[in-house]
Design a protein around this motif. Structure first.
Motif, mmCIF file in Angstrom:
data_model
loop_
_atom_site.group_PDB
_atom_site.id
_atom_site.type_symbol
_atom_site.label_atom_id
_atom_site.label_comp_id
_atom_site.label_asym_id
_atom_site.label_seq_id
_atom_site.Cartn_x
_atom_site.Cartn_y
_atom_site.Cartn_z
ATOM 1 N N ARG A 71 28.161 -47.255 -12.774
ATOM 2 C CA ARG A 71 27.806 -48.362 -13.656
ATOM 3 C C ARG A 71 27.156 -47.897 -14.965
ATOM 4 O O ARG A 71 26.599 -48.713 -15.700
ATOM 5 C CB ARG A 71 26.883 -49.329 -12.929
ATOM 6 N N LEU A 72 27.240 -46.627 -15.244
ATOM 7 C CA LEU A 72 26.660 -46.113 -16.480
ATOM 8 C C LEU A 72 27.431 -46.650 -17.685
ATOM 9 O O LEU A 72 28.652 -46.509 -17.761
ATOM 10 C CB LEU A 72 26.710 -44.588 -16.478
ATOM 11 N N PRO A 73 26.756 -47.260 -18.663
ATOM 12 C CA PRO A 73 27.470 -47.709 -19.867
ATOM 13 C C PRO A 73 28.132 -46.544 -20.584
ATOM 14 O O PRO A 73 27.622 -45.420 -20.580
ATOM 15 C CB PRO A 73 26.345 -48.330 -20.720
ATOM 16 N N ALA A 74 29.250 -46.812 -21.213
ATOM 17 C CA ALA A 74 30.007 -45.752 -21.882
ATOM 18 C C ALA A 74 29.172 -45.029 -22.922
ATOM 19 O O ALA A 74 29.301 -43.816 -23.112
ATOM 20 C CB ALA A 74 31.264 -46.348 -22.517
ATOM 21 N N ALA A 88 19.295 -50.293 -7.832
ATOM 22 C CA ALA A 88 19.295 -49.225 -8.825
ATOM 23 C C ALA A 88 20.490 -48.321 -8.583
ATOM 24 O O ALA A 88 21.180 -48.433 -7.565
ATOM 25 C CB ALA A 88 17.993 -48.425 -8.754
ATOM 26 N N ASP A 89 20.733 -47.435 -9.536
ATOM 27 C CA ASP A 89 21.855 -46.507 -9.454
ATOM 28 C C ASP A 89 21.420 -45.076 -9.162
ATOM 29 O O ASP A 89 22.148 -44.307 -8.544
ATOM 30 C CB ASP A 89 22.636 -46.535 -10.776
ATOM 31 N N LEU A 90 20.203 -44.732 -9.608
ATOM 32 C CA LEU A 90 19.722 -43.361 -9.481
ATOM 33 C C LEU A 90 18.217 -43.381 -9.279
ATOM 34 O O LEU A 90 17.494 -44.114 -9.962
ATOM 35 C CB LEU A 90 20.068 -42.564 -10.745
ATOM 36 N N ILE A 91 17.740 -42.568 -8.338
ATOM 37 C CA ILE A 91 16.308 -42.360 -8.129
ATOM 38 C C ILE A 91 16.000 -40.884 -8.367
ATOM 39 O O ILE A 91 16.676 -40.007 -7.829
ATOM 40 C CB ILE A 91 15.878 -42.750 -6.697
ATOM 41 N N GLU A 135 11.640 -25.282 -9.864
ATOM 42 C CA GLU A 135 12.763 -25.671 -10.712
ATOM 43 C C GLU A 135 12.376 -26.751 -11.714
ATOM 44 O O GLU A 135 11.531 -27.611 -11.466
ATOM 45 C CB GLU A 135 13.946 -26.147 -9.859
ATOM 46 N N LEU A 136 13.012 -26.659 -12.875
ATOM 47 C CA LEU A 136 13.065 -27.694 -13.899
ATOM 48 C C LEU A 136 14.525 -28.114 -13.999
ATOM 49 O O LEU A 136 15.420 -27.338 -13.658
ATOM 50 C CB LEU A 136 12.575 -27.149 -15.245
ATOM 51 N N HIS A 137 14.784 -29.317 -14.478
ATOM 52 C CA HIS A 137 16.154 -29.832 -14.448
ATOM 53 C C HIS A 137 16.590 -30.341 -15.822
ATOM 54 O O HIS A 137 15.814 -31.001 -16.521
ATOM 55 C CB HIS A 137 16.268 -31.009 -13.474
ATOM 56 N N VAL A 138 17.813 -30.032 -16.179
ATOM 57 C CA VAL A 138 18.490 -30.724 -17.264
ATOM 58 C C VAL A 138 19.647 -31.489 -16.642
ATOM 59 O O VAL A 138 20.602 -30.901 -16.133
ATOM 60 C CB VAL A 138 18.996 -29.761 -18.354
ATOM 61 N N LEU A 139 19.520 -32.809 -16.654
ATOM 62 C CA LEU A 139 20.490 -33.689 -16.001
ATOM 63 C C LEU A 139 21.340 -34.370 -17.058
ATOM 64 O O LEU A 139 20.803 -34.976 -18.004
ATOM 65 C CB LEU A 139 19.756 -34.744 -15.166
ATOM 66 N N THR A 140 22.636 -34.290 -16.915
ATOM 67 C CA THR A 140 23.553 -34.973 -17.825
ATOM 68 C C THR A 140 24.189 -36.137 -17.088
ATOM 69 O O THR A 140 24.854 -35.944 -16.060
ATOM 70 C CB THR A 140 24.643 -34.017 -18.344
ATOM 71 N N LEU A 141 23.966 -37.353 -17.592
ATOM 72 C CA LEU A 141 24.550 -38.539 -16.982
ATOM 73 C C LEU A 141 26.007 -38.656 -17.391
ATOM 74 O O LEU A 141 26.347 -38.511 -18.568
ATOM 75 C CB LEU A 141 23.785 -39.797 -17.393
ATOM 76 N N ARG A 142 26.856 -38.909 -16.422
ATOM 77 C CA ARG A 142 28.293 -39.049 -16.662
ATOM 78 C C ARG A 142 28.799 -40.345 -16.038
ATOM 79 O O ARG A 142 28.348 -40.731 -14.955
ATOM 80 C CB ARG A 142 29.058 -37.868 -16.048
ATOM 81 N N ARG A 143 29.754 -40.955 -16.686
ATOM 82 C CA ARG A 143 30.418 -42.120 -16.103
ATOM 83 C C ARG A 143 31.373 -41.650 -15.020
ATOM 84 O O ARG A 143 32.192 -40.766 -15.235
ATOM 85 C CB ARG A 143 31.179 -42.901 -17.175
ATOM 86 N N SER A 144 31.249 -42.259 -13.869
ATOM 87 C CA SER A 144 32.146 -41.931 -12.772
ATOM 88 C C SER A 144 33.554 -42.393 -13.091
ATOM 89 O O SER A 144 33.767 -43.330 -13.853
ATOM 90 C CB SER A 144 31.643 -42.584 -11.492
#
Length: 281
Positions: free
Chosen positions: A40-43, A196-199, A266-275
């Motif tokens: 459900r991530l917006p484009a 929600a979509d992500l925790i 750890e530290l994180h770099v998270l990239t959100l992607r549309r499924s």
């Protein structure tokens, strides 16, 4: 008798070597990059990058790893335990200044934050320009689209049942992509439904010391199932919602003793992607 002394010396030597290795592991820095696919991530948010840091405790954030991220991430999410009782407040101040120099910062409390001087802690967090979310929502906008970020506050008095209610978004859950930032993933076990979509969570340290053949020994069964890493949780049948994604970080610092084994910081770099299953938004 001599062989007993030799054997004891060998065991003591091996123990000293392992202890030194645990201390060294506790102070290593590792940046984990990961794509997270949300239906459900917006484009407009496809490619949105988050620096996620949790459980810093007493550690200094590494400038050599984080400064190169300036202009390359869109937000910094801090998942609690930004300090602890007895840790110098100037260290928190420097960590917050560094985080705020990278991108807009959003933060929640952890249990150790409340054990420190919480008024001073909050003044430092807010004084850095960070948005401290205390059981509240925040709208993040990008190119006319929006995502709701909800910060769940750790109960000031502690305990499993003292959490406040999840704040309403004011929009139909079916139409809103929502991320929840919460310190302790155990919060999830108390929820009948999570709109929600992500925790994003921390707190567990991944067990911090995970020994071969023994593993970790969390007392709550929840942590034996959800300890560290990415999980996908199914929804109730007929809900019409995509699976809920849960990321539990091993955290950057350590609790109680500066030791790690089998659970690297750890530290994180998270990239959100549309499924691929995303609907048009």
């Amino acid at each position: 008798m001599i062989w007993l002394l030799v054997l004891a010396a060998v065991f003591l030597g091996a123990g000293a070597v392992m202890a030194a290795a645990m201390v060294a592991a506790a102070f290593r820095s590792r940046l984990v990059t990961q794509d997270i696919f949300l239906e459900r991530l917006p484009a407009a948010f496809d490619g949105y990058r988050i620096l996620f840091i949790t459980d810093t405790h007493r550690r200094r954030l590494p400038e050599e790893l984080l400064l190169p991220l300036q202009g390359k991430v869109d937000a910094v999410f801090l998942g609690g335990d930004l300090t602890e009782k007895g840790s110098p407040m100037d260290r928190l101040l420097k960590n917050m200044k560094l985080a705020a120099s990278i991108a807009p910062v959003y933060a929640v409390h952890g249990n150790h934050d409340y054990r420190a001087n919480i008024s001073l802690v909050d003044n430092i967090i807010r004084g850095s320009g960070a948005r401290l979310l205390v059981d509240e929502n925040c709208v993040i906008e990008r190119a006319g689209a929006r995502v709701i970020l909800t910060g769940v506050d750790f109960p000031r008095q502690g305990g499993k049942k003292a959490y406040g209610p999840l704040p309403a978004t004011g929009a139909p859950s079916a139409d809103t992509c929502r991320i929840i930032l919460v310190h302790d993933p155990l919060w999830l076990s108390m929820q009948e439904e999570v709109p929600a979509d992500l925790i994003l969570a921390g707190h567990t340290h991944g067990g911090q010391i995970v020994l071969p053949f023994i593993g970790q020994r969390h007392t709550d069964p929840f942590y034996r199932k959800y300890l560290a890493g990415m999980y996908e949780l199914p929804r109730p049948q007929g809900s019409g919602m995509p699976p809920l994604k849960l990321l539990i970080s091993r955290g950057f610092g350590t609790a109680h003793l500066p030791l790690r084994w089998g659970s690297p910081a750890e530290l994180h770099v998270l990239t959100l992607r549309r499924s691929d299953n995303s609907v048009s938004k």
